[in-house]
Enzyme design. Structure first.
Site, short mmCIF file in Angstrom:
data_model
loop_
_atom_site.label_atom_id
_atom_site.label_comp_id
_atom_site.label_asym_id
_atom_site.label_seq_id
_atom_site.Cartn_x
_atom_site.Cartn_y
_atom_site.Cartn_z
CB SER A 5 -0.85 -0.02 1.27
OG SER A 5 -1.51 1.21 1.47
CE1 TYR A 43 -4.61 -2.13 4.90
CE2 TYR A 43 -3.27 -0.17 4.56
CZ TYR A 43 -4.04 -1.21 4.05
OH TYR A 43 -4.21 -1.31 2.69
#
Ligand code: NAD
Length: 257
Positions: free
Chosen positions: A139, A152
């Protein structure tokens, strides 16, 4: 059909980016193994749809990526695994001092540890066949941070590190390992964040998308699952044979800021 004769396993691929990547790899000729933790008719129907539309062999195998043994069993059950796409991922948003421990543990397990387990079983299979590609879906949050996404961001930074280590351990072999770092892609994972964000900022859907969610994405456009799929196919192609241990951002300029 540059990937004809290859078998790809894509974790977390009954939805969103994983499904888009599976379609892209199948269109490039690879047989595909789809996965998630459910075992519904509709999961198997997705594999059947890919097979019908592209002519490759497509299977769906249930395995829970929060469990190390099931991650390993998935790769064993797949038989061949020339291309491994570690894509399964979940999100939870909360400040660190209120972050539920069970959410932290689940995010680290699914978004990071699963890739360790699948890679550990896939590498010997790639070595046996003399060719391999590991593509980890990290990401923009594997390269930068934002508040309230501690687990995350820690997991995605970890996944970038795991990609680099995998690349170094396979550097002298015809195997590459890289991470794709998408910015915001409109998938169920992102869709689920819209109502809360609308409520938090007292804004409508379009305003929240442009002014809040895509605030850090200079293009002000979501990336698409097709673009992530195309980038994966590129990393699996022969011209990418010397691209290893790196990240490719598909983020509308996010990480240029
Ligand atoms: P999504 O919710 O549509 O897909 C997540 C997938 O993971 C689903 O197929 C789900 O079934 C699967 N999954 C969840 N828990 C699992 C488990 N325990 N075992 C097996 N599978 C499991 O979300 P998405 O946006 O397509 O996300 C896919 C990946 O892309 C994630 O790793 C996510 O972090 C990453 N990503 C997404 C975006 C974005 O904006 N959508 C941006 C950057 C990175």
């Amino acid at each position: 059909m540059v990937l004809a004769g290859k078998t790809a396993v894509i974790t977390g691929s009954n939805s969103g980016i994983g499904l888009g990547v599976a379609f892209a790899l199948a269109r490039a000729g690879a047989d595909v193994v789809l996965n998630s933790f459910t075992d519904r008719d509709e999961d198997h129907a997705l594999a059947a749809k890919i097979a019908t539309e592209t002519g490759v062999t497509a299977r769906y195998i249930k395995a829970d990526m929060s469990k190390g043994n099931e991650c390993r069993e998935l790769i064993e059950a797949a038989g061949r695994c020339d291309i491994l796409v570690n894509n399964a991922g979940i999100q939870h948003v909360a400040p660190i001092d209120a972050f539920p421990t069970e959410k932290w543990d689940a995010i680290i397990a699914i978004n990071l540890s699963s890739a360790f387990h699948t890679t550990a079983v896939a590498l010997p299979k790639m070595r046996e066949r003399g060719w391999g590609r590991v593509v980890n879906i990290a990401s923009a949050h594997g390269l930068t941070a934002s508040p309230f996404k501690a687990a995350y961001i820690a997991a995605k930074h970890g996944l970038v590190g795991l990609s680099k280590t995998t690349a170094l351990e396979t550097a002298e072999e015809p195997i590459t390992a890289n991470a794709i770092c998408p910015g915001y892609v409109l998938t169920p994972l992102v869709e689920a964040q819209i109502p809360d964000t609308m409520a938090k900022y007292g804004m409508g859907r379009e305003e929240v998308i442009k002014k809040v969610m895509l605030e850090r994405q200079p293009s002000r456009e979501f990336a698409t699952v097709e673009q992530i799929g195309g980038t994966t196919v590129f990393l699996c192609s022969d011209v990418a044979a010397q691209i290893t241990g790196t990240t490719i951002s598909v983020d509308g300029g996010w990480t240029a800021l």
